[in-house]
Enzyme design. Structure first.
Site, mmCIF file in Angstrom:
data_model
loop_
_atom_site.group_PDB
_atom_site.id
_atom_site.type_symbol
_atom_site.label_atom_id
_atom_site.label_comp_id
_atom_site.label_asym_id
_atom_site.label_seq_id
_atom_site.Cartn_x
_atom_site.Cartn_y
_atom_site.Cartn_z
ATOM 1 N N ASP A 1 0.846 -1.198 0.000
ATOM 2 C CA ASP A 1 0.000 0.000 0.000
ATOM 3 C C ASP A 1 0.880 1.247 0.000
ATOM 4 O O ASP A 1 2.048 1.203 0.419
ATOM 5 C CB ASP A 1 -0.889 0.029 1.248
ATOM 6 C CG ASP A 1 -1.892 -1.107 1.244
ATOM 7 O OD1 ASP A 1 -2.193 -1.637 0.165
ATOM 8 O OD2 ASP A 1 -2.352 -1.465 2.349
HETATM 9 N N1 URA Z 1 -1.278 -5.938 3.822
HETATM 10 C C1 URA Z 1 -1.787 -4.687 3.812
HETATM 11 O O1 URA Z 1 -2.860 -4.450 4.349
HETATM 12 N N2 URA Z 1 -1.079 -3.727 3.201
HETATM 13 C C2 URA Z 1 0.098 -3.927 2.605
HETATM 14 O O2 URA Z 1 0.692 -2.993 2.059
HETATM 15 C C3 URA Z 1 0.620 -5.229 2.630
HETATM 16 C C4 URA Z 1 -0.087 -6.223 3.247
#
Ligand code: URA
Length: 244
Positions: free
Chosen positions: A102
């Site tokens: 993310d």
């Molecule tokens: N899980 C998430 O919620 N975000 C990420 O960036 C990676 C794994």
């Protein structure tokens, strides 16, 4: 994986171009000419095209210490992407992120132009574990550890059992290590949300056998060593349940 898919992921050619090459007799798997594009190849097979091993010398493998605020995308018209952080020559050689983190997640992001290995690493059935360090709202307890271990029912899928190790636990905020083998959208955040916690910060510390080195500064990338590449290959060979 089908041979034509393997060939198209490993080079700049479409699936139908790959099919034509295979039918022309130019492709060998483990030394034998194979004429059927649908032939299944394993990740240990040696595939050659006109005598050249596919997915070897031209393949590039890097790890990036992803900062927060950067998108995991090949390009974006407005926001900075991880591609802005890799050298120009890697962009030209079509090195791309393996999976995504993310925008606000930091940590280890693998980048390669070896599409076949990337495909295997992302397959949920290969059980490649990813380890995250999470800071969350509220107090993490043994009940949360059990809930993660049992697998969590989310709105659209059931998350496989995951390992939660509580590092610090206080009424307003806790920290923990989370190990998951899937990589669905917002997976870790959604697992915590399902147990009543909001993720404040998320950092990926490990991807399969690779651990983010402490001396790799945020925003920098470095090539994987041959041993690290080999360990990634080994990590996808352990279990295959998806019939590829
Ligand atoms: N899980 C998430 O919620 N975000 C990420 O960036 C990676 C794994």
């Amino acid at each position: 994986m089908r041979l034509d898919k393997f060939l198209s992921l490993s080079g700049e050619r479409s699936r139908s171009e790959a099919g034509k090459l295979i039918r022309s007799g130019a492709v060998r798997v483990d030394g034998q000419v194979v004429l059927r594009p649908e032939t299944q190849v394993s990740e240990t097979a040696q595939v050659t095209l006109g005598g050249q091993v596919i997915g070897d010398s031209s393949s590039q493998y890097y790890m990036l210490h992803k900062p927060a605020g950067v998108l995991t995308a090949a390009r974006d018209s407005r926001a900075a992407t991880v591609m802005d952080l890799v050298p120009e020559n890697l962009r030209k050689r079509k090195v791309l992120p393996v999976g995504r983190l993310d925008k606000d997640t930091t940590g280890l992001l693998l980048m390669t132009n070896d599409g076949a290995l990337a495909h295997f690493l992302l397959s949920p059935n290969r059980h490649v574990w990813k380890q995250y360090r999470a800071t969350v709202t509220g107090q993490l307890t043994a009940a949360d550890v059990q809930a993660f271990a049992g697998g969590l029912q989310l709105s659209d899928f059931e998350a496989k059992p995951a390992k939660l190790t509580v590092l610090t636990s206080a009424p307003d905020q806790s920290t923990a290590l989370v190990e998951v083998r899937e990589g669905k959208f917002h997976q870790v955040k959604r697992m915590f949300a399902a147990t009543g916690h909001e993720v404040i910060a998320l950092h990926r510390a490990a991807f399969g056998p690779l651990t983010l080195p402490e001396d790799l500064p945020v925003g920098q990338c470095r090539p994987l060593t041959p041993d690290e590449v080999e360990s990634l290959r080994q990590s996808v060979q352990t279990r295959r349940e998806d019939g590829e």
